[in-house]
Scaffold this motif. Structure first.
Motif, PDB file in Angstrom:
ATOM      1  N   PRO A  18     -17.474  10.679  -0.733  1.00 57.21           N
ATOM      2  CA  PRO A  18     -17.354   9.476  -1.485  1.00 57.21           C
ATOM      3  C   PRO A  18     -17.829   8.414  -0.706  1.00 57.21           C
ATOM      4  N   GLY A  19     -18.704   7.645  -1.288  1.00 60.44           N
ATOM      5  CA  GLY A  19     -19.506   6.535  -0.620  1.00 60.44           C
ATOM      6  C   GLY A  19     -20.919   6.889  -0.304  1.00 60.44           C
ATOM      7  N   HIS A  42     -11.588  11.333   0.430  1.00 59.95           N
ATOM      8  CA  HIS A  42     -11.259  10.476  -0.715  1.00 59.95           C
ATOM      9  C   HIS A  42     -10.206   9.319  -0.492  1.00 59.95           C
ATOM     10  N   SER A  43     -10.498   8.239   0.479  1.00 67.04           N
ATOM     11  CA  SER A  43      -9.506   7.493   0.749  1.00 67.04           C
ATOM     12  C   SER A  43     -10.289   6.074   0.862  1.00 67.04           C
ATOM     13  N   LEU A  44      -9.522   4.877   0.207  1.00 62.24           N
ATOM     14  CA  LEU A  44     -10.155   3.516   0.442  1.00 62.24           C
ATOM     15  C   LEU A  44     -10.847   3.255   1.691  1.00 62.24           C
ATOM     16  N   PRO A  45     -10.169   3.427   2.617  1.00 67.70           N
ATOM     17  CA  PRO A  45     -10.614   2.832   4.117  1.00 67.70           C
ATOM     18  C   PRO A  45     -12.027   3.763   4.569  1.00 67.70           C
ATOM     19  N   LEU A  98     -17.023  -4.920   0.638  1.00 59.89           N
ATOM     20  CA  LEU A  98     -16.349  -6.257   0.618  1.00 59.89           C
ATOM     21  C   LEU A  98     -15.515  -6.101  -0.403  1.00 59.89           C
ATOM     22  N   THR A  99     -15.779  -6.037  -1.650  1.00 59.71           N
ATOM     23  CA  THR A  99     -15.002  -6.047  -3.004  1.00 59.71           C
ATOM     24  C   THR A  99     -14.042  -4.732  -2.826  1.00 59.71           C
ATOM     25  N   CYS A 100     -14.552  -3.584  -2.278  1.00 60.23           N
ATOM     26  CA  CYS A 100     -13.249  -2.672  -2.071  1.00 60.23           C
ATOM     27  C   CYS A 100     -12.384  -3.098  -1.084  1.00 60.23           C
ATOM     28  N   PHE A 101     -12.771  -3.684  -0.188  1.00 56.20           N
ATOM     29  CA  PHE A 101     -11.774  -4.241   0.977  1.00 56.20           C
ATOM     30  C   PHE A 101     -10.704  -5.181   0.307  1.00 56.20           C
ATOM     31  N   ILE A 102     -11.307  -6.106  -0.629  1.00 59.04           N
ATOM     32  CA  ILE A 102     -10.561  -7.156  -1.139  1.00 59.04           C
ATOM     33  C   ILE A 102      -9.403  -6.050  -2.091  1.00 59.04           C
ATOM     34  N   PHE A 103      -9.918  -5.191  -2.763  1.00 58.27           N
ATOM     35  CA  PHE A 103      -8.736  -4.506  -3.430  1.00 58.27           C
ATOM     36  C   PHE A 103      -7.808  -3.839  -2.503  1.00 58.27           C
ATOM     37  N   TYR A 104      -8.293  -3.279  -1.371  1.00 62.89           N
ATOM     38  CA  TYR A 104      -7.525  -2.495  -0.567  1.00 62.89           C
ATOM     39  C   TYR A 104      -6.183  -3.612  -0.161  1.00 62.89           C
ATOM     40  N   LEU A 105      -6.685  -4.752   0.311  1.00 65.78           N
ATOM     41  CA  LEU A 105      -5.736  -5.823   0.655  1.00 65.78           C
ATOM     42  C   LEU A 105      -4.613  -6.034  -0.526  1.00 65.78           C
ATOM     43  N   MET A 106      -5.032  -5.833  -1.669  1.00 65.02           N
ATOM     44  CA  MET A 106      -4.295  -6.609  -2.745  1.00 65.02           C
ATOM     45  C   MET A 106      -3.250  -5.109  -3.181  1.00 65.02           C
TER      46      MET A 106
END
Length: 278
Positions: free
Chosen positions: A169-170, A119-122, A269-277
């Motif tokens: 997850p995912g 359970h991690s965003l990457p 892509l949306t999750c990646f944007i949140f990751y960068l933010m």
């Protein structure tokens, strides 16, 4: 989760829809938690939503379930006492499903471990990209009409693995099951039917685990209003699950499921944007 009626309505609807579409339910839950800044895992809420989705798929598949049960009962009756021979395809379907239940149950048993270490965003972003690829590849293979009469117990075991992997997850249960079936030259209608049937023990097992977590967490702090919000979310989850199943049945006849690959990539892509933010 905050005691906001609209939040519970949206969460229930999104969870029900994503449960039976070839998209990631956990990916949507993550985005939901980020956008609304809420905790999307609460044992009672998860339990009642899983039960709502379970009821939805049972309602949609009730005729198929009754047919399999009836034919299995006839096949178990001594030949001299049978009024008619059983539908052997229904009997073979049931054996294929039983073979799939073994790895499915094993997969659910590792659910807590998978959530803890995956359970991690990457990791979520990588899996969403992979799910898009998995969902897109089958369109390059010729269609077929295979069913349980030409499938083996090994196919059933792989189907069970696909049904149990969404503890990571995912991963999308419907995405894995339909893609594997299409790669094995099953018709879209048949593999969707089997995927829905396999989702029944998967949802039942998930609800059972939720019940265990709820008992461990205790129910002393649960208020009547919170229980009402959970029931409201479950009602919306039922509606979303029913709508998703009907949509999948329509797509199975018309165009297939490969377009959902682009949705998974957009979600990544949306999750990646949140990751960068963050």
């Amino acid at each position: 989760m905050e005691k906001n009626i609209l939040v519970y309505i949206l969460y229930g609807l999104v969870t029900g829809l994503s449960e039976f579409l070839p998209v990631s339910s956990s990916g949507h839950q993550y985005l939901f938690s980020q956008v609304l800044d809420v905790n999307t895992y609460e044992p009672l809420l998860s339990l009642i939503i899983h039960l709502a989705c379970l009821v939805a798929v049972v309602v949609c598949c009730r005729r198929r379930l009754l047919h399999i049960r009836r034919e299995w009962k006839i096949s178990a009756t001594p030949p001299r006492k049978r009024k008619r021979p059983p539908d052997m395809m229904a009997v073979l379907d049931s054996k294929l499903l039983l073979a799939g239940c073994i790895p499915l149950i094993a997969g659910l048993a590792f659910g807590e471990w998978a959530y803890k270490y995956c359970h991690s965003l990457p990791v979520l972003i990588g899996i969403l990209i992979a799910m898009g690829i998995i969902g897109y590849i089958p369109q390059f293979f010729p269609g077929g009409n295979r069913d349980s009469r030409s499938m083996t117990q090994a196919d059933g075991i792989v189907l069970g693995i696909c049904a149990g992997l969404p503890v990571v997850p995912g991963v999308s249960r419907m995405g894995l099951l339909t893609s594997f079936g299409l790669l094995r030259n099953c018709s879209k209608e048949y593999i969707l039917d089997m995927s829905l049937l396999l989702s029944i023990p998967a949802l039942f097992g998930s609800a059972l685990l939720d019940g265990i977590y709820l008992i461990k967490a205790g129910i002393a702090g649960i208020t009547g209003f919170y229980a009402f919000l959970c029931c409201l979310a479950a009602a919306m989850a039922f509606c979303g699950a029913w709508a998703a199943i009907k949509l999948m049945q329509y797509l199975a006849v018309k165009i297939g499921f490969s377009e959902f690959a682009f949705y998974n990539w957009a979600l990544a892509l949306t999750c990646f944007i949140f990751y960068l933010m963050t």
